[in-house]
Design a protein around this motif. Structure first.
Motif, short mmCIF file in Angstrom:
data_model
loop_
_atom_site.label_atom_id
_atom_site.label_comp_id
_atom_site.label_asym_id
_atom_site.label_seq_id
_atom_site.Cartn_x
_atom_site.Cartn_y
_atom_site.Cartn_z
N GLY A 56 0.80 -1.21 0.00
CA GLY A 56 0.00 0.00 0.00
C GLY A 56 0.83 1.26 0.00
O GLY A 56 0.43 2.28 0.58
N HIS A 57 2.00 1.23 -0.65
CA HIS A 57 2.92 2.37 -0.63
C HIS A 57 2.67 3.31 -1.81
O HIS A 57 2.17 2.90 -2.86
N HIS A 58 3.09 4.57 -1.63
CA HIS A 58 3.03 5.55 -2.70
C HIS A 58 4.29 5.46 -3.55
O HIS A 58 5.36 5.07 -3.07
N GLN A 92 -3.71 5.06 -3.06
CA GLN A 92 -2.28 4.97 -3.33
C GLN A 92 -1.94 5.98 -4.41
O GLN A 92 -2.52 5.96 -5.51
N SER A 100 1.91 -0.10 5.14
CA SER A 100 1.89 1.36 5.00
C SER A 100 1.10 2.03 6.11
O SER A 100 1.23 3.24 6.32
#
Length: 527
Positions: free
Chosen positions: A232-234, A363, A455
């Motif tokens: 779930g990272h940017h 995201q 995240s």
């Protein structure tokens, strides 16, 4: 005195409205009380015409309608049917309407027309303890997505009148068609049974998103995309035009896990208030993907409006992906407005008519060229941009925004025909299977704290119960000591390291995983 019930939406929150009608012995008039706006005041003429053209005219006397709570501003046409039913109840034509919620707009000929936001409205009805709702035929499937509700639908107001008629009207309406009863239970008598299953798309499919197999080469960028989906990272992709940044970003939604029941309900409710009426018929199981053009205003991205603010692209991307291509070309204030939802997962918008809060847990994927011409790509660069132009261009992405991006990747053009025309890589389905496995591991590890992805892990958790050994964090500890990364960046590196370990099926991150996480966060600094 006649009574019925309706719902108005304030943002995504449905407020139950008690509609009271009284017919007085005086000159004909239609008085609407309870802070109606201009669009709601127009309902007076619609309602009288609909009643006349349905053959059940309202009496030529003073009709006073009160909308409770009186202190809540109300707008739109969703209360049309509720007002008419309360007026007929006051005139002794119908009964039993005081516990029924009516959600429909009226045409001048008496037809029931669909309205936006039926799903969150019916969810509010259910939460308030009401059991029966009447909607236009086109909204019936959407209303039936809320379990436990009795959903009745009609094409014309005469069907509704026939269902609640009393006295002479009951005799008159004997031949009128009744209401259709909708339920999402798959039984042979339900009109909705043909629409089962409720889900839009399969739980195991990518929902028609482009396949990752179409991307040739770019192993580092593909790995970063997989990590972003797994934890779930940017993600920030920086590279020359034609390197494949947009292709990668567009395939992000296809490797994300399908939405669970709660997330699907939230995403579908947002679609309900954003889309055209009658567009929603099933729960959305595929994560949404929003890609606004770089000319979009801040209101278009985060939401806005003259009165009660409507949702923007960030809210429509809730539980999915918000992709900003050519990110430095967006207005800087619009980009910086995303900093709050990136931290909190929601957007609060304040206007003179009131404030609303929309969910916005998405995201963020950014794509950018390294300079205005896009050709600043190493020793063979044909870029003629000055150093000042390059710095000014990338400075449009503010430091606080970049500090919230976990993965910052340099995407290089293929260096040979073999790379560009090589065999296809892994498909989205193959990558998604690893993402699902990594999400399952995260869910089990983080369940005691009510979290589902890395995240979401807090600094307190990462430096407490999930604290790594000093040997594993030696390099990022040194980077923090020399101010090479911020404390926020330190936490995000630890989150990413846990995701790398989950994807590689390691029990916990070691020095290698932490170093890779730090490198992936700072990779774009080579530009």
């Amino acid at each position: 005195m006649g009574r019925s019930r309706g719902v108005v939406l304030v943002g995504m929150d449905g407020r139950l409205i008690d509609v009271e009608a009284d017919i007085g012995q005086s000159l004909p008039a239609f008085i609407l009380l309870g802070l109606p706006d201009a669009s709601l005041r127009e309902s007076q003429d619609r309602i009288r015409s609909a009643a006349k053209n349905s053959g059940i005219e309202l009496p030529a006397r003073r009709l006073t309608v009160n909308l409770l709570p009186a202190s809540l501003p109300k707008s739109g046409s969703v209360l049309d049917l509720a007002i008419l039913m309360s007026a007929w109840a006051a005139d002794g034509k119908v009964s039993g309407t005081e516990k029924v919620v009516f959600l429909a707009e009226l045409g001048l000929d008496g037809r029931l027309r669909p309205v936006r936001g039926v799903l969150p409205a019916v969810a509010a009805v259910h939460a308030a303890g009401a059991e029966t709702v009447v909607v236009a035929e086109q909204n019936a499937q959407e209303a039936a997505l809320v379990p436990g509700m009795t959903v009745l639908s009609a094409r014309h107001v005469t069907q509704v009148a026939a269902a609640y008629a009393i006295g002479d009207l009951q005799t008159k309406m004997r031949e009128a068609p009744g209401l259709d009863r909708w339920s999402m239970a798959a039984d042979s008598t339900s009109p909705a049974s043909a629409a089962d299953p409720r889900d839009e798309g399969s739980r195991d499919s990518g929902g028609g998103a482009p396949d990752l197999a179409e991307v040739r080469g770019q192993q580092e960028a593909r790995f970063a995309l997989e990590l972003a989906a797994a934890g779930g990272h940017h993600l920030l992709l920086i590279g020359a035009p034609g390197a494949g940044k947009t292709m990668l970003a567009e395939r992000m939604a296809g490797i994300l896990p399908p939405l669970d029941d709660q997330a699907a309900m939230e995403a579908t409710a947002i679609e309900s208030i954003s889309a055209e009426p009658r567009a929603v018929t099933r729960l959305r199981r595929t994560p949404p993907f929003q890609a606004p053009h770089h000319s979009a205003s801040m209101a278009a991205i985060v939401g806005g409006g003259a009165r009660i603010a409507r949702p923007g692209a960030a809210t429509r991307a809730h539980q999915g992906v918000l992709f900003l291509d050519e990110a430095p070309e967006f207005p800087r204030h619009a980009l910086d407005a995303l900093r709050q939802p990136l931290e909190t997962g929601q957007i609060s918008l304040h206007r003179a008519a009131g404030s609303v809060t929309y969910p916005a847990r998405f995201q963020l994927v950014l794509a950018a060229n390294p300079c205005p011409c896009g050709l600043n790509v190493g020793s063979g660069s044909r870029c003629r941009c000055s150093v000042a132009q390059r710095r000014s261009y990338m400075a449009r992405l503010s430091g606080p925004l970049l500090d919230r991006i976990d993965l910052q990747i340099q995407v290089d053009r293929p260096r040979s025909a073999a790379d560009a025309l090589g065999p296809p890589g892994e498909s989205s389905a193959q990558v998604r299977s690893r993402v699902l496995a990594a999400r399952e591991v995260q869910g089990q590890r983080l369940a005691p704290w009510g979290l589902s992805t890395n995240s979401q892990a807090s600094m307190q958790l990462l430096t407490g119960e999930l604290r790594l050994s000093g040997r594993a964090t030696a390099h990022i500890d040194a980077a923090l000591d020399r101010a090479a990364i911020s404390l926020r960046g330190y936490v995000r590196v630890l989150r990413l390291a846990w995701t790398i370990a989950d994807v590689l099926t390691s029990a916990e991150p070691g020095p290698d995983e932490v170093d890779v996480a730090l490198q992936l966060r700072q990779n774009a600094d080579r530009r």
